[in-house]
Motif scaffolding. Structure first.
Motif, PDB file in Angstrom:
ATOM      1  N   LEU A 147      85.649  17.855  52.084  1.00 48.08           N
ATOM      2  CA  LEU A 147      84.827  17.754  53.288  1.00 48.08           C
ATOM      3  C   LEU A 147      83.400  18.197  53.006  1.00 48.08           C
ATOM      4  CD1 LEU A 147      86.968  18.994  56.322  1.00 48.08           C
ATOM      5  CD2 LEU A 147      86.139  16.701  55.859  1.00 48.08           C
ATOM      6  N   VAL A 148      82.452  17.372  53.402  1.00 48.74           N
ATOM      7  CA  VAL A 148      81.037  17.707  53.270  1.00 48.74           C
ATOM      8  C   VAL A 148      80.358  17.459  54.614  1.00 48.74           C
ATOM      9  CG1 VAL A 148      80.926  17.227  50.799  1.00 48.74           C
ATOM     10  CG2 VAL A 148      80.511  15.374  52.421  1.00 48.74           C
ATOM     11  N   TYR A 149      79.069  17.736  54.650  1.00 51.05           N
ATOM     12  CA  TYR A 149      78.295  17.620  55.882  1.00 51.05           C
ATOM     13  C   TYR A 149      78.425  16.232  56.513  1.00 51.05           C
ATOM     14  CZ  TYR A 149      74.103  17.387  58.846  1.00 51.05           C
ATOM     15  OH  TYR A 149      73.244  17.209  59.894  1.00 51.05           O
ATOM     16  N   GLY A 150      78.437  15.203  55.669  1.00 50.06           N
ATOM     17  CA  GLY A 150      78.503  13.831  56.173  1.00 50.06           C
ATOM     18  C   GLY A 150      79.740  13.539  56.982  1.00 50.06           C
ATOM     19  N   HIS A 151      80.880  14.150  56.598  1.00 48.93           N
ATOM     20  CA  HIS A 151      82.119  13.936  57.349  1.00 48.93           C
ATOM     21  C   HIS A 151      81.997  14.458  58.781  1.00 48.93           C
ATOM     22  CE1 HIS A 151      83.957  13.886  53.175  1.00 48.93           C
ATOM     23  NE2 HIS A 151      84.339  12.737  53.692  1.00 48.93           N
ATOM     24  N   PHE A 152      81.356  15.607  58.939  1.00 48.82           N
ATOM     25  CA  PHE A 152      81.194  16.178  60.274  1.00 48.82           C
ATOM     26  C   PHE A 152      80.231  15.337  61.111  1.00 48.82           C
ATOM     27  CE2 PHE A 152      82.611  19.815  57.754  1.00 48.82           C
ATOM     28  CZ  PHE A 152      83.621  20.332  58.576  1.00 48.82           C
ATOM     29  N   VAL A 153      79.249  14.736  60.458  1.00 51.08           N
ATOM     30  CA  VAL A 153      78.328  13.846  61.180  1.00 51.08           C
ATOM     31  C   VAL A 153      79.091  12.636  61.723  1.00 51.08           C
ATOM     32  CG1 VAL A 153      76.341  12.310  60.950  1.00 51.08           C
ATOM     33  CG2 VAL A 153      76.297  14.569  59.881  1.00 51.08           C
ATOM     34  N   ILE A 154      79.959  12.065  60.887  1.00 48.29           N
ATOM     35  CA  ILE A 154      80.758  10.917  61.317  1.00 48.29           C
ATOM     36  C   ILE A 154      81.635  11.288  62.502  1.00 48.29           C
ATOM     37  CG2 ILE A 154      82.615   9.346  60.640  1.00 48.29           C
ATOM     38  CD1 ILE A 154      81.473   9.392  57.812  1.00 48.29           C
ATOM     39  N   LEU A 155      82.292  12.460  62.409  1.00 51.00           N
ATOM     40  CA  LEU A 155      83.142  12.900  63.519  1.00 51.00           C
ATOM     41  C   LEU A 155      82.319  13.112  64.781  1.00 51.00           C
ATOM     42  CD1 LEU A 155      85.974  13.759  64.444  1.00 51.00           C
ATOM     43  CD2 LEU A 155      85.362  16.104  63.858  1.00 51.00           C
ATOM     44  N   GLY A 156      81.128  13.697  64.650  1.00 52.82           N
ATOM     45  CA  GLY A 156      80.263  13.913  65.809  1.00 52.82           C
ATOM     46  C   GLY A 156      79.883  12.604  66.486  1.00 52.82           C
ATOM     47  N   ILE A 157      79.602  11.578  65.673  1.00 56.98           N
ATOM     48  CA  ILE A 157      79.255  10.264  66.229  1.00 56.98           C
ATOM     49  C   ILE A 157      80.454   9.669  66.972  1.00 56.98           C
ATOM     50  CG2 ILE A 157      78.621   7.890  65.634  1.00 56.98           C
ATOM     51  CD1 ILE A 157      76.992   9.045  63.301  1.00 56.98           C
ATOM     52  N   ILE A 158      81.642   9.788  66.362  1.00 59.06           N
ATOM     53  CA  ILE A 158      82.851   9.267  67.003  1.00 59.06           C
ATOM     54  C   ILE A 158      83.110   9.988  68.320  1.00 59.06           C
ATOM     55  CG2 ILE A 158      85.366   9.083  66.799  1.00 59.06           C
ATOM     56  CD1 ILE A 158      84.964   8.666  63.801  1.00 59.06           C
ATOM     57  N   PHE A 159      82.968  11.299  68.315  1.00 63.14           N
ATOM     58  CA  PHE A 159      83.142  12.081  69.551  1.00 63.14           C
ATOM     59  C   PHE A 159      82.156  11.618  70.627  1.00 63.14           C
ATOM     60  CE2 PHE A 159      85.388  16.350  68.421  1.00 63.14           C
ATOM     61  CZ  PHE A 159      86.526  15.637  68.126  1.00 63.14           C
ATOM     62  N   PHE A 160      80.907  11.407  70.234  1.00 64.18           N
ATOM     63  CA  PHE A 160      79.894  11.003  71.207  1.00 64.18           C
ATOM     64  C   PHE A 160      80.237   9.645  71.816  1.00 64.18           C
ATOM     65  CE2 PHE A 160      75.982   8.707  72.250  1.00 64.18           C
ATOM     66  CZ  PHE A 160      75.412   9.589  73.165  1.00 64.18           C
ATOM     67  N   VAL A 161      80.649   8.685  70.964  1.00 65.68           N
ATOM     68  CA  VAL A 161      81.001   7.353  71.462  1.00 65.68           C
ATOM     69  C   VAL A 161      82.208   7.427  72.393  1.00 65.68           C
ATOM     70  CG1 VAL A 161      81.823   5.065  70.778  1.00 65.68           C
ATOM     71  CG2 VAL A 161      80.016   6.182  69.462  1.00 65.68           C
TER      72      VAL A 161
END
Length: 349
Positions: free
Chosen positions: A310-324
């Motif tokens: 897990l790196v920073y990019g994975h959390f960004v992807i999850l944040g985008i999915i949560f927002f959508v």
């Protein structure tokens, strides 16, 4: 202090569970970690290629060109792609110098010298796992390719990377045997050098051959493969459906309150803002919970909960999915609220 409704609590628990599940899928199916020279299969980020083919499909593939005629002011490496999979990677290689210090990876013997290229010796340097595929004669190892045996002058040390399964053949010898048709990759310490090398090759062969430039394609998949991608998409869709079902019960249970709000003049826009703020706050809290849980599980339960990738990019992807997901739930909530009949609801029908 206002009491948190059961529906919002249910939203929170669902989103946290969904977040943990999606992060695990991301960690084991999407490699976003930074890649060094070994991870990039012994190429730098500047590598680019050129595909050379005969202009006449019936002509013989015997013509070649002199690699020393490439007029680059800077040092470079040139590779001819021969074959490649996770079990065996064969490339022809030529370099003005050892640009990327391949010699540092040698455990026995040596790397190619300028004399090897100049004298067109039938030599090879192989990975540690490829030694079992060689032939031993007179205390020397030979790697067979085509109709020729290439003397192994160096063996790479074990690296637990694709280098262990790699075979590099002297490109100047290989060109004399096979001709110049094929796929080549140029690599150097700067993009300009790579572009100049490919331009020189184009000028040398353009009269007799067809060509086009290509980007390097790794044999390793760093993104989601087709199966993992499908699994991830359907996991997100399943999570969204469950949350939308919760929204239906949320509006049904609170229909009387919604009817009163509409009677008091609450518009769709004001409903969107109200429910949107609540959902945004809920998602932020759920996201923080997911991050904390992953950190705690990784630290205290690392024996069976390993998430090193897990790196920073994975959390960004999850944040985008949560927002959508939050946005879609908010839109659906406003849509269902708009369907609430004020008269029937307040009369208890």
């Amino acid at each position: 202090m206002s009491k948190i409704s059961k529906e919002y609590l249910l939203y929170y628990l669902q989103i946290v569970f969904i977040g943990m599940f999606l992060m695990i899928l991301l960690a084991y199916n999407l490699n976003l970690s930074s890649k060094d020279f070994l991870d990039r299969e012994m190429f730098s980020e500047n590598v680019k290629g050129i595909q050379i083919s005969n202009s006449d499909s019936q002509s013989e593939n015997i013509s070649t060109f002199d690699l020393s005629s490439i007029n680059s002011n800077d040092d470079f490496m040139l590779y001819k792609y021969i074959s490649g999979d996770n079990e065996e990677i064969i490339r022809g290689i030529y370099g003005t110098v050892d640009v990327f210090s391949f010699s540092n990876y040698i455990s026995k013997g040596r790397f190619f010298s300028l004399n090897d290229y100049k004298n067109k010796t039938s030599t090879a340097v192989i990975g540690s796992n490829m030694l079992s595929k060689t032939i031993k004669k007179n205390e020397k190892y030979y790697f067979g390719y085509g109709q020729d045996l290439y003397e192994v002058v160096g063996i790479f040390k074990e690296t637990d990377s694709t280098l262990d399964n790699s075979v590099y053949l002297n490109l100047t010898y290989l060109l004399d045997k096979e001709g110049c048709v094929g796929l080549y990759y140029a690599d150097a310490l700067s993009e300009n050098t790579v572009s100049n090398v490919l331009s020189d090759i184009k000028e040398i062969i353009h009269a007799n051959y067809e060509y086009y430039f290509v980007n390097y394609e790794s044999i390793n998949e760093y993104g989601l493969d087709s199966m993992s991608n499908s699994l991830y998409i359907f996991a997100v869709l399943a999570a969204l459906i469950h949350l939308l079902l919760t929204t239906i019960f949320f509006i049904t249970r609170n229909g009387h309150m919604v009817a009163i709000q509409k009677l008091c003049g609450m518009t769709k826009k004001s409903m969107f803002i109200k429910y949107g703020k609540n959902m945004l706050l809920l998602i932020c809290v759920a996201f923080i919970t997911v991050v904390i849980n992953i950190k705690l599980f990784t630290r205290f339960l690392s024996n069976f909960f390993s998430m090193e990738q897990l790196v920073y990019g994975h959390f960004v992807i999850l944040g985008i999915i949560f927002f959508v997901i939050g946005l879609l739930i908010t839109i659906f909530t406003v849509f269902l609220s708009g369907k609430v009949n004020i008269s029937s609801t307040l009369k208890g029908r």
